[in-house]
Design a protein around this motif. Structure first.
Motif, PDB file in Angstrom:
ATOM      1  N   ALA A   1       0.669  -1.327   0.000  1.00  0.00           N
ATOM      2  CA  ALA A   1      -0.052   0.088  -0.095  1.00  0.00           C
ATOM      3  C   ALA A   1       0.952   1.195  -0.119  1.00  0.00           C
ATOM      4  CB  ALA A   1      -0.868   0.094   1.103  1.00  0.00           C
TER       5      ALA A   1
ATOM      6  N   THR B   1      -0.965   2.310   8.057  1.00  0.00           N
ATOM      7  CA  THR B   1      -2.165   2.993   8.719  1.00  0.00           C
ATOM      8  C   THR B   1      -2.106   2.441   9.813  1.00  0.00           C
ATOM      9  OG1 THR B   1      -3.101   1.063   7.973  1.00  0.00           O
ATOM     10  CG2 THR B   1      -3.449   3.025   6.532  1.00  0.00           C
TER      11      THR B   1
ATOM     12  N   THR C   1      -1.456   8.756   8.558  1.00  0.00           N
ATOM     13  CA  THR C   1      -0.869   7.773   7.849  1.00  0.00           C
ATOM     14  C   THR C   1       0.529   8.123   7.843  1.00  0.00           C
ATOM     15  OG1 THR C   1      -1.433   8.899   5.814  1.00  0.00           O
ATOM     16  CG2 THR C   1      -3.029   7.033   6.613  1.00  0.00           C
TER      17      THR C   1
ATOM     18  N   PHE D   1       5.667   2.312  -3.288  1.00  0.00           N
ATOM     19  CA  PHE D   1       4.439   1.232  -3.802  1.00  0.00           C
ATOM     20  C   PHE D   1       4.256   1.279  -5.263  1.00  0.00           C
ATOM     21  CE2 PHE D   1      -0.302   1.350  -4.897  1.00  0.00           C
ATOM     22  CZ  PHE D   1      -0.476   0.311  -4.292  1.00  0.00           C
TER      23      PHE D   1
ATOM     24  N   VAL E   1       2.203  -1.645   7.369  1.00  0.00           N
ATOM     25  CA  VAL E   1       1.826  -2.029   6.060  1.00  0.00           C
ATOM     26  C   VAL E   1       2.541  -3.380   5.438  1.00  0.00           C
ATOM     27  CG1 VAL E   1       4.218  -1.139   4.965  1.00  0.00           C
ATOM     28  CG2 VAL E   1       2.241  -0.897   3.514  1.00  0.00           C
TER      29      VAL E   1
END
Length: 179
Positions: free
Chosen positions: A97, A101, A110, A132, A170
């Protein structure tokens, strides 16, 4: 007496005939010699290329306050790559991602995944940011692994941004492929 004698001769004669008949039958019943022939076949063993990534560290945690730069240091992420491909292999990593988060309900803060940096054999002692959607090569070898596999380690670090206290996560996707 002559009848008795004749009867004995007949019995003896029959007994001898029986023995001779059994002996004659044995020579007739004995197995015949077998014919033989030979042939050849070729055994082919087709060995395909294989590669495995095992013993990948399940998770790691960097702990610090905003502005600090913690690192995995003495407990790096480790894994093992095993391949019989003599051209070698690459190992890549990419975040699943764009952001890390928080785990606390209601936390909307974030951390951008590109703040997380990795140092591995392919970085030659320097840290490189993760992106990402763009796998980063963290290990590479131009030959087959050792028979028992090659041990690979990666260190991670991050300069923690000003965000709420929480554990931000993540998933990091590691992929190994042959060259």
């Amino acid at each position: 007496m002559s009848t008795m004698r004749n009867a004995r001769i007949v019995c003896l004669s029959l007994a001898l005939t029986g023995v001779l008949t059994v002996g004659a039958l044995e020579s007739v019943v004995s197995p015949a010699l077998a014919d033989t022939d030979t042939g050849n076949t070729t055994a082919n063993i087709e060995v395909s290329s294989s590669i495995t990534l095992t013993d990948l560290t399940a998770s790691f945690t960097l702990t610090g306050s905003p502005g600090q730069t913690p690192t995995t240091g003495g407990t790096p992420v480790s894994m093992e790559v095993t391949t019989n491909n003599f051209a070698g292999y690459n190992v890549t990593v990419a975040p699943a991602a764009a952001n890390l988060t928080g785990g606390i309900v209601g936390n909307t803060d974030t951390i951008p995944a590109n703040l997380l940096q990795v140092d591995g054999p392919a970085q030659a002692g320097t840290f490189a940011p993760l992106t990402f959607g763009t796998p980063l090569v963290v290990a590479s070898k131009a030959s087959a692994s050792a028979e028992g596999g090659d041990a690979i380690t990666n260190n991670y670090r991050m300069t923690i941004p000003f965000v709420r206290p929480d554990t931000y996560t993540v998933t990091l996707n590691y992929v190994t492929n042959t060259l």
